[in-house]
Design a protein around this motif. Structure first.
Motif, PDB file in Angstrom:
ATOM      1  N   GLU A   1       0.827  -1.206   0.000  1.00 11.81           N
ATOM      2  CA  GLU A   1       0.000   0.000   0.000  1.00 11.81           C
ATOM      3  C   GLU A   1       0.860   1.253   0.000  1.00 11.81           C
ATOM      4  OE1 GLU A   1      -2.407  -0.503   3.441  1.00 11.81           O
ATOM      5  OE2 GLU A   1      -3.847  -1.878   2.460  1.00 11.81           O
ATOM      6  N   LYS A   2       1.971   1.224   0.717  1.00 15.05           N
ATOM      7  CA  LYS A   2       2.884   2.371   0.758  1.00 15.05           C
ATOM      8  C   LYS A   2       3.498   2.636  -0.614  1.00 15.05           C
ATOM      9  CE  LYS A   2       7.146   3.984   2.959  1.00 15.05           C
ATOM     10  NZ  LYS A   2       8.237   3.634   3.917  1.00 15.05           N
ATOM     11  N   VAL A   3       3.925   1.573  -1.265  1.00 12.76           N
ATOM     12  CA  VAL A   3       4.521   1.723  -2.598  1.00 12.76           C
ATOM     13  C   VAL A   3       3.491   2.240  -3.591  1.00 12.76           C
ATOM     14  CG1 VAL A   3       5.556   0.455  -4.537  1.00 12.76           C
ATOM     15  CG2 VAL A   3       6.298  -0.036  -2.199  1.00 12.76           C
ATOM     16  N   ALA A   4       2.264   1.706  -3.527  1.00  9.13           N
ATOM     17  CA  ALA A   4       1.207   2.163  -4.431  1.00  9.13           C
ATOM     18  C   ALA A   4       0.891   3.632  -4.196  1.00  9.13           C
ATOM     19  CB  ALA A   4      -0.047   1.312  -4.244  1.00  9.13           C
ATOM     20  N   ARG A   5       0.891   4.051  -2.919  1.00  6.90           N
ATOM     21  CA  ARG A   5       0.616   5.448  -2.596  1.00  6.90           C
ATOM     22  C   ARG A   5       1.717   6.364  -3.138  1.00  6.90           C
ATOM     23  NH1 ARG A   5      -0.187   4.547   2.200  1.00  6.90           N
ATOM     24  NH2 ARG A   5       1.830   5.078   3.143  1.00  6.90           N
ATOM     25  N   GLN A   6       2.975   5.932  -3.032  1.00 10.65           N
ATOM     26  CA  GLN A   6       4.083   6.724  -3.558  1.00 10.65           C
ATOM     27  C   GLN A   6       3.990   6.864  -5.070  1.00 10.65           C
ATOM     28  OE1 GLN A   6       7.416   4.518  -2.018  1.00 10.65           O
ATOM     29  NE2 GLN A   6       7.572   5.791  -0.173  1.00 10.65           N
ATOM     30  N   ARG A   7       3.625   5.783  -5.738  1.00 14.08           N
ATOM     31  CA  ARG A   7       3.483   5.843  -7.197  1.00 14.08           C
ATOM     32  C   ARG A   7       2.344   6.767  -7.606  1.00 14.08           C
ATOM     33  NH1 ARG A   7       4.168  -0.629  -8.609  1.00 14.08           N
ATOM     34  NH2 ARG A   7       6.448  -0.715  -8.349  1.00 14.08           N
TER      35      ARG A   7
ATOM     36  N   LEU B   1       1.144   9.350  -5.896  1.00 20.90           N
ATOM     37  CA  LEU B   1       1.546  10.733  -5.660  1.00 20.90           C
ATOM     38  C   LEU B   1       2.527  11.219  -6.713  1.00 20.90           C
ATOM     39  CD1 LEU B   1       1.981  10.641  -1.766  1.00 20.90           C
ATOM     40  CD2 LEU B   1       0.156  11.752  -3.069  1.00 20.90           C
ATOM     41  N   ARG B   2       3.421  10.320  -7.152  1.00 21.32           N
ATOM     42  CA  ARG B   2       4.377  10.681  -8.197  1.00 21.32           C
ATOM     43  C   ARG B   2       3.657  10.989  -9.514  1.00 21.32           C
ATOM     44  NH1 ARG B   2       7.108   6.123  -8.458  1.00 21.32           N
ATOM     45  NH2 ARG B   2       8.266   6.563  -6.542  1.00 21.32           N
ATOM     46  N   GLU B   3       2.628  10.180  -9.818  1.00 19.15           N
ATOM     47  CA  GLU B   3       1.864  10.397 -11.047  1.00 19.15           C
ATOM     48  C   GLU B   3       1.047  11.674 -10.962  1.00 19.15           C
ATOM     49  OE1 GLU B   3       1.213   9.143 -14.917  1.00 19.15           O
ATOM     50  OE2 GLU B   3       2.605   8.430 -13.386  1.00 19.15           O
ATOM     51  N   GLU B   4       0.481  11.977  -9.771  1.00 20.66           N
ATOM     52  CA  GLU B   4      -0.261  13.226  -9.593  1.00 20.66           C
ATOM     53  C   GLU B   4       0.647  14.427  -9.785  1.00 20.66           C
ATOM     54  OE1 GLU B   4      -3.425  13.788  -9.201  1.00 20.66           O
ATOM     55  OE2 GLU B   4      -3.979  11.675  -9.206  1.00 20.66           O
ATOM     56  N   ARG B   5       1.866  14.341  -9.285  1.00 24.46           N
ATOM     57  CA  ARG B   5       2.825  15.437  -9.460  1.00 24.46           C
ATOM     58  C   ARG B   5       3.168  15.628 -10.944  1.00 24.46           C
ATOM     59  NH1 ARG B   5       6.244  13.783  -6.129  1.00 24.46           N
ATOM     60  NH2 ARG B   5       7.753  12.791  -7.517  1.00 24.46           N
ATOM     61  N   ARG B   6       3.295  14.519 -11.674  1.00 20.71           N
ATOM     62  CA  ARG B   6       3.589  14.596 -13.099  1.00 20.71           C
ATOM     63  C   ARG B   6       2.423  15.234 -13.862  1.00 20.71           C
ATOM     64  NH1 ARG B   6       2.965  10.944 -17.397  1.00 20.71           N
ATOM     65  NH2 ARG B   6       4.496  11.275 -19.075  1.00 20.71           N
ATOM     66  N   LYS B   7       1.192  14.886 -13.471  1.00 20.14           N
ATOM     67  CA  LYS B   7       0.007  15.492 -14.088  1.00 20.14           C
ATOM     68  C   LYS B   7       0.007  17.003 -13.875  1.00 20.14           C
ATOM     69  CE  LYS B   7      -3.351  11.695 -13.887  1.00 20.14           C
ATOM     70  NZ  LYS B   7      -4.640  11.240 -13.289  1.00 20.14           N
ATOM     71  N   HIS B   8       0.344  17.413 -12.658  1.00 15.36           N
ATOM     72  CA  HIS B   8       0.352  18.840 -12.330  1.00 15.36           C
ATOM     73  C   HIS B   8       1.427  19.572 -13.138  1.00 15.36           C
ATOM     74  CE1 HIS B   8       0.070  22.488  -9.955  1.00 15.36           C
ATOM     75  NE2 HIS B   8       1.381  22.427  -9.756  1.00 15.36           N
ATOM     76  N   GLU B   9       2.579  18.944 -13.300  1.00 18.40           N
ATOM     77  CA  GLU B   9       3.679  19.604 -14.018  1.00 18.40           C
ATOM     78  C   GLU B   9       3.402  19.702 -15.516  1.00 18.40           C
ATOM     79  OE1 GLU B   9       7.005  17.211 -13.005  1.00 18.40           O
ATOM     80  OE2 GLU B   9       7.308  18.133 -11.020  1.00 18.40           O
ATOM     81  N   LEU B  10       2.818  18.649 -16.116  1.00 15.95           N
ATOM     82  CA  LEU B  10       2.599  18.631 -17.563  1.00 15.95           C
ATOM     83  C   LEU B  10       1.311  19.333 -17.980  1.00 15.95           C
ATOM     84  CD1 LEU B  10       3.748  14.991 -18.434  1.00 15.95           C
ATOM     85  CD2 LEU B  10       5.023  17.118 -18.727  1.00 15.95           C
TER      86      LEU B  10
END
Length: 405
Positions: A75-81, A83-92
């Motif tokens: 669950e921790k790894v899935a949450r990190q992934r 959040l990483r994808e959400e950050r990428r969405k925000h940047e692009l």
């Protein structure tokens, strides 16, 4: 209301100052100890301290955890992934859903890369057509390349990353420029002609038009020699050189040292493409190059027309001679010449130098059609692993010896 004595306040302030000053003193020490602007030594990873690999460390750490702990970890790894994808969405932003652009190469084109190959291709004008010039922070002669592109009306595309240029050049050293162009067309040659004039500095070649009609073409000898001296043409024939880097190296040496032309067999030879162009430093587009569909017949016809055929071949050992047929032993032994005789041969007749493949060298049936066999002596009297020269290096040395005045 609680009252604080003056003494207690002073003591608390001193304690607070000490607790805040310790890390600052430590930072100040590290800064001055390692010098201004230097990096502190990297802290060793825990797996390095344990003298094990990173993979083994995590196997030990998580290999025996309980199912509940494994679930929490997943669950921790899935949450990190996430959040990483959400950050990428925000940047692009709007570009997030757009597919990544792919560089598609045209199979009917060649992609010449590198400063000198691109300039040579544009200056020589030997190719049928040029399509697009791709650039990304060109390293040198950018203005000259852009001027040539403007002359031909080329489309200039500025790439956004070095990775895109690497794809165009197949990870070759492109120096920030790649030229999309048609493949180099190599004329088919029948033989070297008998019409040569040492005083006028001309020689003849017999080539094909549309693979059917033979025509005789007059060419000028390119070498600079002393005035009043007769001069004969010098050509190079490569027999089974399959490495494009070696072939490009031979073309570069031949062009620089004043060889008039180069002939390659139509089959069993390295491709005269972008890799060879880069290795030749642009000489591939400047050098007159021909191909022979029947190499042995080409050599026979050229020899009948008065050309001396000189094959670069090391002197055969006793074992190699033993492996030859009896009649071949006598012929090969009688044709051995010293490298010092090369200038004399060229002063008397037009000459064709032959260089063989990287491993096996020149084929026996080619050697038997040669007038001379010339090899470079080894400078060491030992049986070490290095027992021969790279064919590109050998070609440079032999050509240089041949054109000595």
């Amino acid at each position: 209301m609680r009252r604080f004595s003056t003494l207690s306040v002073v003591r608390a302030a001193k304690q607070s100052f000490k607790s805040r000053s310790r890390p600052q003193e430590s930072d100040n020490f590290e800064k001055h100890f390692y010098g201004s602007g230097s990096k502190e030594p990297e802290k060793k990873k825990i797996w390095d301290e344990l003298n094990i690999s990173k993979h083994e460390f995590f196997i030990r750490k998580y290999g025996n955890i309980t199912p509940e702990e494994r679930k929490k970890l997943d669950e921790k790894v899935a949450r990190q992934r996430r959040l990483r994808e959400e950050r990428r969405k925000h940047e692009l932003g709007e570009d997030y859903n757009k597919p990544k652009p792919r560089t598609v190469l045209n199979p009917l084109s060649e992609y010449i890369y590198g400063t000198h190959p691109v300039i040579s291709a544009l200056q020589s004008g030997k190719r049928d057509a040029f399509s697009t010039l791709y650039i990304f922070n060109p390293k040198e002669k950018a203005e000259q390349i852009l001027d040539l592109a403007k002359k031909y009306g080329l489309k200039v595309v500025e790439k956004k990353s070095k990775g895109e240029m690497n794809m165009l050049s197949s990870n070759g050293v492109h120096n920030g420029v790649v030229l999309e162009t048609k493949k180099l067309q190599i004329p088919l040659i029948s033989s070297l002609g008998a019409d040569f004039d040492g005083e006028a500095g001309t020689y003849a070649l017999k080539t094909y038009v549309d693979y059917e009609k033979k025509v005789t073409v007059q060419k000028n000898i390119v070498r600079n020699v002393q005035p009043g001296n007769n001069k004969f043409p010098l050509g190079v024939f490569v027999d089974g050189v399959t490495d494009p880097m070696n072939l490009g190296s031979i073309v570069r040496s031949a062009f620089y040292l004043g060889v008039d032309f180069l002939v390659v067999p139509e089959f069993d030879s390295a491709r005269l493409g972008p890799v060879a162009a880069k290795a030749s430093a642009g000489a591939l587009d400047l050098m007159p190059i021909y191909k022979a569909d029947l190499p042995l017949q080409f050599l026979d016809n050229s020899r009948k027309n008065g050309w001396s055929i000189v094959t670069a071949s090391a002197e055969l050992s006793e074992q190699q001679l033993e492996d030859q047929k009896e009649k071949h032993k006598r012929q090969l032994s009688a044709r051995t010449a010293d490298p010092s005789e090369l200038p004399l041969i060229l002063n008397l007749t037009p000459t064709l130098l032959i260089f063989g493949s990287e491993g096996a060298g020149v084929r026996t049936n080619v050697k038997l059609r040669s007038d001379f066999l010339v090899g470079l002596s080894k400078g060491r009297n030992d049986d070490q692993l290095v027992d021969s020269l790279n064919v590109g290096v050998a070609a440079g040395l032999m050509i240089a010896k041949c054109v000595e005045q």
